[in-house]
Design a protein around this motif. Structure first.
Motif, mmCIF file in Angstrom:
data_model
loop_
_atom_site.group_PDB
_atom_site.id
_atom_site.type_symbol
_atom_site.label_atom_id
_atom_site.label_comp_id
_atom_site.label_asym_id
_atom_site.label_seq_id
_atom_site.Cartn_x
_atom_site.Cartn_y
_atom_site.Cartn_z
ATOM 1 N N GLU A 60 0.837 -1.202 0.000
ATOM 2 C CA GLU A 60 0.000 0.000 0.000
ATOM 3 C C GLU A 60 0.871 1.250 0.000
ATOM 4 O O GLU A 60 1.787 1.383 0.808
ATOM 5 C CB GLU A 60 -0.903 -0.005 1.229
ATOM 6 N N LEU A 61 0.564 2.164 -0.910
ATOM 7 C CA LEU A 61 1.299 3.419 -1.013
ATOM 8 C C LEU A 61 0.700 4.454 -0.068
ATOM 9 O O LEU A 61 -0.503 4.448 0.178
ATOM 10 C CB LEU A 61 1.245 3.949 -2.447
ATOM 11 N N LEU B 248 -0.597 4.389 8.795
ATOM 12 C CA LEU B 248 -0.269 3.617 7.595
ATOM 13 C C LEU B 248 0.114 2.182 7.962
ATOM 14 O O LEU B 248 0.811 1.964 8.962
ATOM 15 C CB LEU B 248 0.886 4.270 6.832
ATOM 16 N N PRO B 249 -0.321 1.212 7.158
ATOM 17 C CA PRO B 249 -0.015 -0.191 7.450
ATOM 18 C C PRO B 249 1.480 -0.494 7.597
ATOM 19 O O PRO B 249 1.857 -1.386 8.356
ATOM 20 C CB PRO B 249 -0.596 -0.942 6.255
ATOM 21 N N CYS B 250 2.329 0.250 6.922
ATOM 22 C CA CYS B 250 3.768 -0.024 6.967
ATOM 23 C C CYS B 250 4.366 0.192 8.358
ATOM 24 O O CYS B 250 5.459 -0.307 8.639
ATOM 25 C CB CYS B 250 4.509 0.832 5.944
ATOM 26 N N ARG C 294 10.336 8.826 10.742
ATOM 27 C CA ARG C 294 9.319 8.584 11.762
ATOM 28 C C ARG C 294 8.112 9.470 11.502
ATOM 29 O O ARG C 294 8.263 10.638 11.226
ATOM 30 C CB ARG C 294 9.892 8.878 13.148
ATOM 31 N N PRO C 295 6.919 8.901 11.606
ATOM 32 C CA PRO C 295 5.711 9.699 11.388
ATOM 33 C C PRO C 295 5.377 10.535 12.632
ATOM 34 O O PRO C 295 5.832 10.203 13.724
ATOM 35 C CB PRO C 295 4.641 8.635 11.161
ATOM 36 N N PRO C 296 4.595 11.593 12.452
ATOM 37 C CA PRO C 296 4.092 12.107 11.181
ATOM 38 C C PRO C 296 5.171 12.927 10.491
ATOM 39 O O PRO C 296 5.966 13.603 11.142
ATOM 40 C CB PRO C 296 2.912 12.984 11.596
ATOM 41 N N CYS C 297 5.197 12.855 9.172
ATOM 42 C CA CYS C 297 6.166 13.651 8.418
ATOM 43 C C CYS C 297 5.761 13.717 6.951
ATOM 44 O O CYS C 297 4.889 12.990 6.495
ATOM 45 C CB CYS C 297 7.575 13.087 8.560
ATOM 46 N N SER C 298 6.432 14.590 6.257
ATOM 47 C CA SER C 298 6.264 14.733 4.819
ATOM 48 C C SER C 298 7.639 14.516 4.196
ATOM 49 O O SER C 298 8.630 15.035 4.705
ATOM 50 C CB SER C 298 5.740 16.135 4.506
ATOM 51 N N LEU C 299 7.691 13.731 3.136
ATOM 52 C CA LEU C 299 8.944 13.449 2.450
ATOM 53 C C LEU C 299 8.843 13.816 0.988
ATOM 54 O O LEU C 299 7.778 13.677 0.373
ATOM 55 C CB LEU C 299 9.280 11.952 2.516
ATOM 56 N N ARG D 58 5.598 14.314 -3.397
ATOM 57 C CA ARG D 58 5.518 14.662 -1.976
ATOM 58 C C ARG D 58 4.665 13.597 -1.303
ATOM 59 O O ARG D 58 3.516 13.389 -1.670
ATOM 60 C CB ARG D 58 4.891 16.045 -1.819
ATOM 61 N N LEU D 59 5.247 12.869 -0.337
ATOM 62 C CA LEU D 59 4.559 11.805 0.383
ATOM 63 C C LEU D 59 4.194 12.291 1.778
ATOM 64 O O LEU D 59 4.996 12.972 2.426
ATOM 65 C CB LEU D 59 5.458 10.575 0.512
ATOM 66 N N THR D 60 3.001 11.937 2.235
ATOM 67 C CA THR D 60 2.537 12.310 3.566
ATOM 68 C C THR D 60 2.404 11.031 4.396
ATOM 69 O O THR D 60 1.637 10.133 4.038
ATOM 70 C CB THR D 60 1.176 13.028 3.485
ATOM 71 N N LEU D 61 3.164 10.958 5.480
ATOM 72 C CA LEU D 61 3.185 9.759 6.314
ATOM 73 C C LEU D 61 2.588 10.041 7.687
ATOM 74 O O LEU D 61 2.935 11.034 8.321
ATOM 75 C CB LEU D 61 4.618 9.262 6.499
#
Length: 124
Positions: A2-3, A26-28, A75-80, A19-22
């Motif tokens: 899952e993305l 999230l399952p990961c 480490r979440p929460p973060c944006s990459l 831009r990814l939002t974590l």
């Protein structure tokens, strides 16, 4: 795999910036690790391959990794920011994950590829 939610920031023929939002949901992050969630390196590589396939219009099959470095814990929460570059021969995928404190991980994935269709949309 899952993305995470992501948005396309920039796209050229051989480079994509996303831009990814974590967040912790999230399952990961389940079980990796309880109380101290960390994004696994194998997940980072899996996301890079999956997103590269989507945006470069190729089915990329993992062959090997070269010069891969995991420099900071994610480490979440973060944006990459995820930068993907496909070599002109389509045999090497370069990836770089960048956060607020600089590069988190980077490397080269050697791939065998097959042409498919391209996508240019965001995924929320």
């Amino acid at each position: 795999m899952e993305l995470p939610p992501y948005q396309l920031q920039e796209q050229t023929r051989d480079q994509v910036v996303l831009r990814l939002t974590l967040d912790e949901q999230l399952p990961c992050f389940r079980g990796h690790f309880d109380g101290l969630p960390v994004l696994a390196g194998v997940t980072q590589i899996g996301w890079a391959l999956a997103l590269a396939q989507r945006y470069f219009g190729r089915s990329l099959h993992f062959r090997a990794m070269r010069s891969t470095k995991f420099q900071q814990l994610v480490r979440p929460p973060c944006s990459l920011s995820l930068t993907l570059q496909l070599s002109s021969d389509g045999e090497r995928l370069r990836f770089r994950y960048t956060g607020v404190r600089g590069t988190c991980s980077s490397g080269n994935v050697l791939v065998k590829n097959v042409l498919v269709k391209t996508v240019s949309e965001s995924h929320d």
